[in-house]
Design a protein around this motif. Structure first.
Motif, PDB file in Angstrom:
ATOM      1  N   ILE A  89      -5.818 -18.630  -0.983  1.00  0.00           N
ATOM      2  CA  ILE A  89      -5.728 -17.302  -0.362  1.00  0.00           C
ATOM      3  C   ILE A  89      -5.195 -16.290  -1.375  1.00  0.00           C
ATOM      4  O   ILE A  89      -5.730 -15.182  -1.509  1.00  0.00           O
ATOM      5  N   ARG A  90      -4.168 -16.669  -2.103  1.00  0.00           N
ATOM      6  CA  ARG A  90      -3.578 -15.776  -3.104  1.00  0.00           C
ATOM      7  C   ARG A  90      -4.602 -15.415  -4.181  1.00  0.00           C
ATOM      8  O   ARG A  90      -4.776 -14.247  -4.522  1.00  0.00           O
ATOM      9  N   THR A  91      -5.323 -16.411  -4.682  1.00  0.00           N
ATOM     10  CA  THR A  91      -6.319 -16.174  -5.731  1.00  0.00           C
ATOM     11  C   THR A  91      -7.440 -15.277  -5.229  1.00  0.00           C
ATOM     12  O   THR A  91      -7.845 -14.333  -5.917  1.00  0.00           O
ATOM     13  N   ALA A  92      -7.950 -15.559  -4.027  1.00  0.00           N
ATOM     14  CA  ALA A  92      -9.042 -14.749  -3.475  1.00  0.00           C
ATOM     15  C   ALA A  92      -8.588 -13.311  -3.230  1.00  0.00           C
ATOM     16  O   ALA A  92      -9.325 -12.362  -3.521  1.00  0.00           O
ATOM     17  N   THR A  93      -7.380 -13.146  -2.731  1.00  0.00           N
ATOM     18  CA  THR A  93      -6.868 -11.805  -2.458  1.00  0.00           C
ATOM     19  C   THR A  93      -6.679 -11.023  -3.751  1.00  0.00           C
ATOM     20  O   THR A  93      -7.021  -9.841  -3.822  1.00  0.00           O
ATOM     21  N   MET A  94      -6.156 -11.687  -4.758  1.00  0.00           N
ATOM     22  CA  MET A  94      -5.962 -11.013  -6.056  1.00  0.00           C
ATOM     23  C   MET A  94      -7.309 -10.601  -6.656  1.00  0.00           C
ATOM     24  O   MET A  94      -7.408  -9.552  -7.284  1.00  0.00           O
ATOM     25  N   ASP A 153      -6.120  -3.909  -7.211  1.00  0.00           N
ATOM     26  CA  ASP A 153      -5.271  -2.713  -7.259  1.00  0.00           C
ATOM     27  C   ASP A 153      -4.262  -2.702  -6.107  1.00  0.00           C
ATOM     28  O   ASP A 153      -3.080  -2.431  -6.312  1.00  0.00           O
ATOM     29  N   ARG A 154      -4.737  -3.010  -4.907  1.00  0.00           N
ATOM     30  CA  ARG A 154      -3.847  -3.048  -3.752  1.00  0.00           C
ATOM     31  C   ARG A 154      -2.781  -4.129  -3.945  1.00  0.00           C
ATOM     32  O   ARG A 154      -1.614  -3.920  -3.638  1.00  0.00           O
ATOM     33  N   PHE A 155      -3.202  -5.286  -4.433  1.00  0.00           N
ATOM     34  CA  PHE A 155      -2.275  -6.392  -4.649  1.00  0.00           C
ATOM     35  C   PHE A 155      -1.175  -5.981  -5.616  1.00  0.00           C
ATOM     36  O   PHE A 155       0.007  -6.220  -5.370  1.00  0.00           O
ATOM     37  N   LYS A 156      -1.559  -5.322  -6.689  1.00  0.00           N
ATOM     38  CA  LYS A 156      -0.584  -4.878  -7.680  1.00  0.00           C
ATOM     39  C   LYS A 156       0.383  -3.853  -7.094  1.00  0.00           C
ATOM     40  O   LYS A 156       1.585  -3.911  -7.354  1.00  0.00           O
ATOM     41  N   ARG A 157      -0.127  -2.927  -6.282  1.00  0.00           N
ATOM     42  CA  ARG A 157       0.746  -1.923  -5.651  1.00  0.00           C
ATOM     43  C   ARG A 157       1.734  -2.590  -4.701  1.00  0.00           C
ATOM     44  O   ARG A 157       2.911  -2.236  -4.682  1.00  0.00           O
ATOM     45  N   LEU A 158       1.253  -3.544  -3.899  1.00  0.00           N
ATOM     46  CA  LEU A 158       2.144  -4.182  -2.928  1.00  0.00           C
ATOM     47  C   LEU A 158       3.233  -5.001  -3.611  1.00  0.00           C
ATOM     48  O   LEU A 158       4.383  -4.980  -3.186  1.00  0.00           O
TER      49      LEU A 158
END
Length: 185
Positions: free
Chosen positions: A41-46, A51-56
Motif C-alpha cells: 500500500i505504501r509503495t503504490a501510494t508513493m 507530490d501529495r505523499f511528500k506534502r503529507l
C-alpha cells in the motif's frame, strides 16, 4: 514475536499443544501478510501520489504509514466539499444528541474507516508531542473536558482536516513561494 513465544510457553495439556502450535503459526503468517500488504500500500501510494505523499509526510508526526493510509482510504479527496464531510467519513466528527431538556452530549459515532481512524489518533499523539500548535489544541480540549481520549480525538480531527486540505489544495509554485513566504497548508 514475544506474543507467540509467550503463547508457546504456556503450560497446557499435551492434547492441546498441537492446536496451539497451529494457531501460533497462523498468527505469525497473518502478521507477515499484514506487513507485506502495508508495504505494498505504501509503495503504490508513493507511486500514484508522489507530490501529495511528500506534502503529507512533511507534517511533524505524520509518517509514511499515516500518509499512505490516508491517501489510500480517502482515495479521491476532491469528492469532499467541506472539512466536516471528511471528519464525518472518518468517524472523527462528534454527533450531538439531545432529548427534551437534557443537556446536549457530543460523542463519536463508530462509523467510517476504523483502521485509518486509529492511525490518525496515533499520528495525533506524535504531532502533539512534537508540535506546539497540536499541543495547544490538545491542552485546550483537555482543560475543557478533562478526558485525554477526547482531547486526542480532537487533535486527530484537526490533523485529518489539515491532511485533507494538503491533498486538495495546490501548493504555490516555487516562484510564488519566494514572493509570499512558505506554504503553510
Amino acid at each position: 514475536m514475544a506474543a507467540s513465544d509467550d503463547l508457546s510457553a504456556l503450560p497446557i495439556p499435551p492434547q492441546h499443544r498441537m492446536a496451539l502450535a497451529s494457531m501460533v503459526r497462523e498468527y505469525l503468517f497473518l502478521l507477515s501478510e499484514d506487513k507485506l500488504l502495508r508495504a505494498e500500500i505504501r509503495t503504490a501510494t508513493m507511486r500514484m501520489h508522489p507530490d501529495r505523499f511528500k506534502r503529507l509526510t512533511s507534517i511533524i508526526g505524520v509518517g509514511e504509514t499515516a500518509a499512505s493510509h490516508f491517501l489510500a482510504e480517502l482515495f479521491s479527496p476532491e469528492r469532499f466539499n467541506r472539512a466536516e464531510e471528511v471528519t464525518s467519513y472518518l468517524g472523527l466528527a462528534p454527533v450531538v444528541s439531545q432529548s427534551g431538556n437534557s443537556k446536549a452530549r457530543a460523542k463519536l459515532r463508530p462509523v467510517g474507516q476504523k483502521r485509518l481512524r486509529g492511525i490518525l489518533v496515533e499520528a495525533a499523539w506524535q504531532w502533539t508531542w512534537r508540535d506546539p500548535e497540536a499541543k495547544a489544541i490538545y491542552n485546550h480540549h483537555f482543560a475543557k473536558h478533562g478526558i485525554g481520549q477526547k482531547a486526542i480525538v480532537a487533535v486527530a480531527r484537526k490533523l485529518a482536516i489539515k491532511l485533507w486540505r494538503m491533498t486538495v489544495e495546490t501548493p504555490p509554485s516555487p516562484v510564488e513561494g519566494v514572493a509570499r513566504g512558505a506554504w503553510s497548508g
